[in-house]
Design a protein around this motif. Sequence first.
Motif, PDB file in Angstrom:
ATOM      1  N   VAL A  44       1.110 -77.574  15.848  1.00  0.00           N
ATOM      2  CA  VAL A  44       0.388 -78.285  14.796  1.00  0.00           C
ATOM      3  C   VAL A  44      -1.105 -78.012  14.895  1.00  0.00           C
ATOM      4  O   VAL A  44      -1.705 -78.164  15.962  1.00  0.00           O
ATOM      5  CB  VAL A  44       0.626 -79.808  14.883  1.00  0.00           C
ATOM      6  N   GLY A  51      -1.761 -79.275  10.014  1.00  0.00           N
ATOM      7  CA  GLY A  51      -0.584 -79.997   9.541  1.00  0.00           C
ATOM      8  C   GLY A  51       0.179 -79.329   8.420  1.00  0.00           C
ATOM      9  O   GLY A  51       1.153 -79.897   7.913  1.00  0.00           O
ATOM     10  N   GLU A 103       0.547 -79.811  20.212  1.00  0.00           N
ATOM     11  CA  GLU A 103      -0.859 -79.437  20.129  1.00  0.00           C
ATOM     12  C   GLU A 103      -1.356 -79.080  21.529  1.00  0.00           C
ATOM     13  O   GLU A 103      -0.738 -79.450  22.523  1.00  0.00           O
ATOM     14  CB  GLU A 103      -1.701 -80.604  19.593  1.00  0.00           C
ATOM     15  N   SER A 149      -5.549 -83.468  17.101  1.00  0.00           N
ATOM     16  CA  SER A 149      -5.913 -84.414  16.042  1.00  0.00           C
ATOM     17  C   SER A 149      -4.711 -85.227  15.572  1.00  0.00           C
ATOM     18  O   SER A 149      -4.867 -86.384  15.170  1.00  0.00           O
ATOM     19  CB  SER A 149      -6.555 -83.679  14.865  1.00  0.00           C
ATOM     20  N   LEU A 150      -3.508 -84.661  15.601  1.00  0.00           N
ATOM     21  CA  LEU A 150      -2.316 -85.432  15.230  1.00  0.00           C
ATOM     22  C   LEU A 150      -2.030 -86.505  16.277  1.00  0.00           C
ATOM     23  O   LEU A 150      -1.763 -87.662  15.934  1.00  0.00           O
ATOM     24  CB  LEU A 150      -1.101 -84.511  15.076  1.00  0.00           C
ATOM     25  N   ARG A 170      -6.193 -91.502  10.499  1.00  0.00           N
ATOM     26  CA  ARG A 170      -6.699 -90.149  10.753  1.00  0.00           C
ATOM     27  C   ARG A 170      -8.000 -90.218  11.539  1.00  0.00           C
ATOM     28  O   ARG A 170      -8.896 -90.985  11.205  1.00  0.00           O
ATOM     29  CB  ARG A 170      -6.900 -89.394   9.448  1.00  0.00           C
ATOM     30  N   ILE A 184      -6.329 -83.998  11.008  1.00  0.00           N
ATOM     31  CA  ILE A 184      -5.046 -83.637  10.412  1.00  0.00           C
ATOM     32  C   ILE A 184      -5.087 -83.946   8.919  1.00  0.00           C
ATOM     33  O   ILE A 184      -5.784 -84.862   8.475  1.00  0.00           O
ATOM     34  CB  ILE A 184      -3.906 -84.425  11.109  1.00  0.00           C
TER      35      ILE A 184
END
Length: 306
Positions: A160, A163, A187, A193-194, A203, A221
């Motif tokens: 990822v 996204g 990741e 970031s996810l 987020r 993301i």
Amino acid sequence: MPLHIKTPLLPSSALSRAAGRSIVLKMEALQPSGSFKLRGIGHACETYKARGAQRFIASSGGNAGLAVAYAGRALAVPVTVVVPETTPLRARQLLDLEGAEVIVQGASWQEANERAQSMIGAADAFIHPFDNPLLWEGHASMIDEVAESGARPDAVALSVGGGGLLSGVVEGLQRNGWGGVPVVAVETHGAASLGAAAVAGERVTLDAITTIATSLGAKQICARAFDLLAQHPILPVQVSDAEALEACARFLDDHRVLVEPACGASLALAYGAAEVLAPFSTILMIVCGGSTMSLAQMQEWQQRPS
């Protein structure tokens, strides 16, 4: 006819032995542009051309930029790609080989993207690297191909970044009646970031990207991927750069295919027999690719102090 090819679905004895369960590979690294990006970007480019676009503009010197360049050449539509100064010479050469106009702007993707956005005219189409429903629709076709083979996995593992791949794979799972199949979303620690969004419940914008897996380097993301955390079984997990790089080297030995660390991140789960895989007997791994990866680059990273 779509611009992407139907890629092989390969059982992997090496990864299955390492993981202690069946690992099946969707070989997106074999796409003509070098990565899965061609599925969604090719679909978007065909759509925009049909709507009258006379030029494609992108802001990526990596997998997305090369996919746009390939699609533009195939569709006879001029392409301009704005890349940051950090883009390797090899990537610029590959873009030039596909006939794209290459503009170098700024020290980061954000600056390159601002320049690209400022260039968009009435007859141009901007091709975002990951945040566009047309991309997700195109990426979903890889799951259509798996479903056509009759090989229903217990889980899907993928890497990822922004996204786009995650959004496309979930769309493919859902439209093939596989909405209960979990996605293990991988990741690297320097671009999670996810994972940060999953913990925060919103987020999150990372302060910086600190990973060699630069293709995963989205500070935030996309909204669609975040929304999917509440709509689909998604298991975020992180690996180190060293684990991702080691997976690239082992995968080259095992399958004679060179991929970038962004792809190695998900492969690292199998090589490391990660606990997150334990509940599943058969796992589909998306070998997403790496258009600009070279043996020299991999060796340089391997020689860096850990």
